[in-house]
Design a protein around this motif. Structure first.
Motif, PDB file in Angstrom:
ATOM      1  N   ASP A  68       0.812  -1.218   0.000  1.00 55.44           N
ATOM      2  CA  ASP A  68       0.000   0.000   0.000  1.00 55.44           C
ATOM      3  C   ASP A  68       0.846   1.270   0.000  1.00 55.44           C
ATOM      4  OD1 ASP A  68      -2.760  -1.208   0.430  1.00 55.44           O
ATOM      5  OD2 ASP A  68      -1.665  -2.060   2.117  1.00 55.44           O
ATOM      6  N   ARG A  69       1.876   1.287   0.848  1.00 57.60           N
ATOM      7  CA  ARG A  69       2.695   2.494   0.977  1.00 57.60           C
ATOM      8  C   ARG A  69       4.163   2.133   0.808  1.00 57.60           C
ATOM      9  NH1 ARG A  69      -0.222   5.417   6.224  1.00 57.60           N
ATOM     10  NH2 ARG A  69      -2.283   5.629   5.234  1.00 57.60           N
ATOM     11  N   LEU A  70       4.873   3.008   0.086  1.00 60.50           N
ATOM     12  CA  LEU A  70       6.249   2.738  -0.311  1.00 60.50           C
ATOM     13  C   LEU A  70       7.187   3.800   0.240  1.00 60.50           C
ATOM     14  CD1 LEU A  70       8.321   1.243  -2.178  1.00 60.50           C
ATOM     15  CD2 LEU A  70       7.632   2.839  -3.989  1.00 60.50           C
ATOM     16  N   LEU A  71       8.208   3.365   0.977  1.00 59.19           N
ATOM     17  CA  LEU A  71       9.312   4.239   1.344  1.00 59.19           C
ATOM     18  C   LEU A  71      10.394   4.027   0.296  1.00 59.19           C
ATOM     19  CD1 LEU A  71      10.881   6.225   2.960  1.00 59.19           C
ATOM     20  CD2 LEU A  71      11.405   4.455   4.649  1.00 59.19           C
ATOM     21  N   PHE A  72      10.507   4.976  -0.587  1.00 57.38           N
ATOM     22  CA  PHE A  72      11.380   4.904  -1.757  1.00 57.38           C
ATOM     23  C   PHE A  72      12.674   5.645  -1.437  1.00 57.38           C
ATOM     24  CE2 PHE A  72      11.520   6.507  -6.484  1.00 57.38           C
ATOM     25  CZ  PHE A  72      12.743   5.882  -6.661  1.00 57.38           C
ATOM     26  N   ILE A  73      13.715   4.871  -1.156  1.00 56.11           N
ATOM     27  CA  ILE A  73      15.020   5.433  -0.837  1.00 56.11           C
ATOM     28  C   ILE A  73      15.803   5.590  -2.137  1.00 56.11           C
ATOM     29  CG2 ILE A  73      17.182   5.063   0.409  1.00 56.11           C
ATOM     30  CD1 ILE A  73      15.504   3.413   2.429  1.00 56.11           C
ATOM     31  N   SER A  74      16.287   6.784  -2.385  1.00 57.47           N
ATOM     32  CA  SER A  74      16.959   7.066  -3.651  1.00 57.47           C
ATOM     33  C   SER A  74      18.154   6.150  -3.850  1.00 57.47           C
ATOM     34  CB  SER A  74      17.397   8.528  -3.711  1.00 57.47           C
ATOM     35  OG  SER A  74      18.284   8.828  -2.656  1.00 57.47           O
ATOM     36  N   GLY A  75      18.385   5.791  -5.119  1.00 54.41           N
ATOM     37  CA  GLY A  75      19.492   4.921  -5.461  1.00 54.41           C
ATOM     38  C   GLY A  75      20.799   5.679  -5.597  1.00 54.41           C
ATOM     39  N   VAL A  76      21.820   4.985  -6.055  1.00 53.93           N
ATOM     40  CA  VAL A  76      23.136   5.601  -6.197  1.00 53.93           C
ATOM     41  C   VAL A  76      23.242   6.257  -7.571  1.00 53.93           C
ATOM     42  CG1 VAL A  76      24.208   3.967  -4.618  1.00 53.93           C
ATOM     43  CG2 VAL A  76      24.132   3.450  -7.062  1.00 53.93           C
ATOM     44  N   PRO A  77      24.057   7.311  -7.692  1.00 53.45           N
ATOM     45  CA  PRO A  77      24.238   7.957  -9.000  1.00 53.45           C
ATOM     46  C   PRO A  77      24.751   6.965 -10.034  1.00 53.45           C
ATOM     47  CG  PRO A  77      25.125   9.339  -7.247  1.00 53.45           C
ATOM     48  CD  PRO A  77      24.794   8.006  -6.616  1.00 53.45           C
ATOM     49  N   GLY A  78      24.467   7.291 -11.272  1.00 51.18           N
ATOM     50  CA  GLY A  78      24.849   6.418 -12.383  1.00 51.18           C
ATOM     51  C   GLY A  78      23.716   6.437 -13.386  1.00 51.18           C
ATOM     52  N   ASN A  79      22.910   5.370 -13.360  1.00 53.38           N
ATOM     53  CA  ASN A  79      21.718   5.288 -14.211  1.00 53.38           C
ATOM     54  C   ASN A  79      20.471   5.572 -13.370  1.00 53.38           C
ATOM     55  OD1 ASN A  79      20.392   4.831 -16.683  1.00 53.38           O
ATOM     56  ND2 ASN A  79      19.993   2.698 -16.158  1.00 53.38           N
ATOM     57  N   ARG A  80      20.595   6.527 -12.453  1.00 50.55           N
ATOM     58  CA  ARG A  80      19.572   6.697 -11.427  1.00 50.55           C
ATOM     59  C   ARG A  80      18.223   7.144 -11.991  1.00 50.55           C
ATOM     60  NH1 ARG A  80      21.132   9.622  -5.829  1.00 50.55           N
ATOM     61  NH2 ARG A  80      21.823  11.291  -7.208  1.00 50.55           N
ATOM     62  N   GLN A  81      18.211   7.999 -13.002  1.00 51.17           N
ATOM     63  CA  GLN A  81      16.921   8.469 -13.497  1.00 51.17           C
ATOM     64  C   GLN A  81      16.086   7.330 -14.079  1.00 51.17           C
ATOM     65  OE1 GLN A  81      17.051  12.037 -15.877  1.00 51.17           O
ATOM     66  NE2 GLN A  81      18.332  13.125 -14.404  1.00 51.17           N
ATOM     67  N   GLN A  82      16.695   6.476 -14.887  1.00 53.21           N
ATOM     68  CA  GLN A  82      15.960   5.342 -15.439  1.00 53.21           C
ATOM     69  C   GLN A  82      15.540   4.376 -14.340  1.00 53.21           C
ATOM     70  OE1 GLN A  82      14.782   4.644 -18.677  1.00 53.21           O
ATOM     71  NE2 GLN A  82      13.663   3.201 -17.362  1.00 53.21           N
ATOM     72  N   GLU A  83      16.434   4.137 -13.395  1.00 56.06           N
ATOM     73  CA  GLU A  83      16.106   3.224 -12.302  1.00 56.06           C
ATOM     74  C   GLU A  83      14.967   3.774 -11.452  1.00 56.06           C
ATOM     75  OE1 GLU A  83      19.827   2.662 -10.365  1.00 56.06           O
ATOM     76  OE2 GLU A  83      20.531   1.166 -11.819  1.00 56.06           O
ATOM     77  N   HIS A  84      14.997   5.058 -11.169  1.00 57.54           N
ATOM     78  CA  HIS A  84      13.911   5.659 -10.391  1.00 57.54           C
ATOM     79  C   HIS A  84      12.600   5.639 -11.161  1.00 57.54           C
ATOM     80  CE1 HIS A  84      16.444   8.078  -7.248  1.00 57.54           C
ATOM     81  NE2 HIS A  84      16.726   6.790  -7.275  1.00 57.54           N
ATOM     82  N   ALA A  85      12.674   5.855 -12.460  1.00 57.02           N
ATOM     83  CA  ALA A  85      11.456   5.774 -13.280  1.00 57.02           C
ATOM     84  C   ALA A  85      10.864   4.367 -13.203  1.00 57.02           C
ATOM     85  CB  ALA A  85      11.779   6.140 -14.726  1.00 57.02           C
ATOM     86  N   ASN A  86      11.718   3.346 -13.175  1.00 60.11           N
ATOM     87  CA  ASN A  86      11.226   1.973 -13.039  1.00 60.11           C
ATOM     88  C   ASN A  86      10.460   1.787 -11.731  1.00 60.11           C
ATOM     89  OD1 ASN A  86      12.440   1.212 -15.447  1.00 60.11           O
ATOM     90  ND2 ASN A  86      14.239   0.300 -14.468  1.00 60.11           N
ATOM     91  N   VAL A  87      10.995   2.331 -10.641  1.00 64.04           N
ATOM     92  CA  VAL A  87      10.326   2.208  -9.346  1.00 64.04           C
ATOM     93  C   VAL A  87       8.949   2.856  -9.395  1.00 64.04           C
ATOM     94  CG1 VAL A  87      10.416   2.838  -6.905  1.00 64.04           C
ATOM     95  CG2 VAL A  87      12.513   2.117  -8.077  1.00 64.04           C
ATOM     96  N   ILE A  88       8.885   4.041  -9.949  1.00 67.37           N
ATOM     97  CA  ILE A  88       7.614   4.781  -9.984  1.00 67.37           C
ATOM     98  C   ILE A  88       6.612   4.089 -10.905  1.00 67.37           C
ATOM     99  CG2 ILE A  88       6.544   6.990 -10.572  1.00 67.37           C
ATOM    100  CD1 ILE A  88       9.471   8.154  -9.951  1.00 67.37           C
ATOM    101  N   ASP A  89       7.077   3.636 -12.060  1.00 69.23           N
ATOM    102  CA  ASP A  89       6.172   2.950 -12.990  1.00 69.23           C
ATOM    103  C   ASP A  89       5.632   1.663 -12.362  1.00 69.23           C
ATOM    104  OD1 ASP A  89       6.618   4.947 -14.821  1.00 69.23           O
ATOM    105  OD2 ASP A  89       8.012   3.782 -16.059  1.00 69.23           O
ATOM    106  N   ALA A  90       6.489   0.922 -11.672  1.00 65.66           N
ATOM    107  CA  ALA A  90       6.040  -0.306 -11.018  1.00 65.66           C
ATOM    108  C   ALA A  90       5.060  -0.006  -9.895  1.00 65.66           C
ATOM    109  CB  ALA A  90       7.249  -1.074 -10.470  1.00 65.66           C
ATOM    110  N   ALA A  91       5.321   1.066  -9.144  1.00 59.62           N
ATOM    111  CA  ALA A  91       4.410   1.459  -8.061  1.00 59.62           C
ATOM    112  C   ALA A  91       3.050   1.833  -8.614  1.00 59.62           C
ATOM    113  CB  ALA A  91       5.013   2.627  -7.286  1.00 59.62           C
ATOM    114  N   GLU A  92       3.045   2.543  -9.722  1.00 65.66           N
ATOM    115  CA  GLU A  92       1.780   2.958 -10.333  1.00 65.66           C
ATOM    116  C   GLU A  92       1.006   1.744 -10.835  1.00 65.66           C
ATOM    117  OE1 GLU A  92       0.211   6.236 -13.634  1.00 65.66           O
ATOM    118  OE2 GLU A  92       2.348   5.774 -13.483  1.00 65.66           O
ATOM    119  N   GLU A  93       1.693   0.834 -11.497  1.00 64.70           N
ATOM    120  CA  GLU A  93       1.018  -0.349 -12.039  1.00 64.70           C
ATOM    121  C   GLU A  93       0.468  -1.240 -10.926  1.00 64.70           C
ATOM    122  OE1 GLU A  93       2.091  -4.146 -14.911  1.00 64.70           O
ATOM    123  OE2 GLU A  93       2.895  -2.154 -15.371  1.00 64.70           O
TER     124      GLU A  93
END
Length: 285
Positions: A68-93
């Protein structure tokens, strides 16, 4: 209500998971980890362990089922934008109803080497339509351990930030605030989590009081800073420290806010005691 903490085997995530297990029914707490070999550690605490990687959206979709609720801890720099987008897209789905995301101080107002990915991630969370709170964390006191080690060796706390201030607090305090926010689920959209603005000269005084050793605060230029640390710190690490010192000097961590106490429901540890705790955890006391 099911709560999931990402990065649950890490320092911040481990603290946050521990707080959730204290404050919520254990059967409702889930820890996300990348390494299946660490599942036993999560389960020994009483939480459910799920396996997922920010770079693998299918693994995230499996891990987020029934959450129900997600504590989303930011990842490490590198490919972070794509990785964060994956987290958000999965959370939405998966129908997650609330995200608390660990962002950066004044992320929408500053432009530095750390803020860009957080600005991107905040925008994607807003775009998702999922209810959220951005936990704009200031600076972990533990980040100063290298400078503390040098100060205890030489009697000088060296820095390049002039009179600029930082809202130092313990990592466990930021994690507790995150856990309490994810439990409440109804906090403001943005929370600037910062302790009282403090100069390095004041940090040196706290270090002196905590250790009983004479410590001078020495504001240096870049060449002096490199020379002071070159025998103790790898060159690449020194360059990273210089980047941090420059953003601090620019005022990017100068935050005055009551949000931290609001999130915690109690006061923060005083700076001298926080320094003692940091030194003790690093076996420097």
């Amino acid at each position: 209500m099911r709560y999931l903490v990402t990065g649950a085997s890490g320092g911040f995530g481990g603290y946050a998971l521990d707080w959730l297990l204290k404050l919520a029914p254990k059967e409702d707490v889930v820890g996300l980890i990348r390494d299946p070999g660490k599942a036993g550690d999560i389960e020994a605490k009483g939480a459910e362990a799920r396996i997922g990687d920010y770079g693998d959206i299918d693994s995230l979709k499996r891990a987020f089922e029934s959450v129900d609720r997600l504590l989303f801890i930011s990842g490490v720099p590198g490919n972070r934008q794509q990785e964060h987008a994956n987290v958000i897209d999965a959370a939405e789905e998966c129908g997650i109803s609330f995200i608390a995301y660990t962002s950066f101080a004044h992320a929408d107002l500053v432009h530095n080497m750390l803020s860009e990915d957080h600005v991107f991630t905040e925008a994607r969370i807003v775009q998702s339509g999922i209810a959220h709170t951005f936990l704009r964390n200031n600076w972990y006191l533990e980040n100063e351990t290298t400078l503390f080690k040098h100060a205890l060796k030489t009697g000088q706390l060296v820095y390049m930030a002039g009179e600029a201030t930082v809202g130092w607090a313990l990592k466990r305090e930021y994690a507790e605030a995150a856990a309490r926010v994810i439990l409440a689920g109804n906090q403001p959209e943005v929370m600037e989590l910062s302790a009282d603005p403090t100069r390095y000269s004041e940090l040196a005084q706290a270090l002196e009081a905590a250790t009983g050793k004479a410590i001078d605060a020495v504001d240096m230029d870049e060449a002096q800073f490199i020379e002071a640390l070159r025998d103790e710190v790898p060159e690449q690490a020194i360059q990273g420290m210089i980047g941090i010192q420059q953003l601090i000097a620019h005022g990017d961590l100068e935050v005055k806010s009551d949000d931290f106490v609001l999130a915690l429901g109690h006061s923060l540890v005083g700076l001298e005691d926080a320094v003692k705790e940091t030194l003790g955890s690093q076996h420097l006391l």
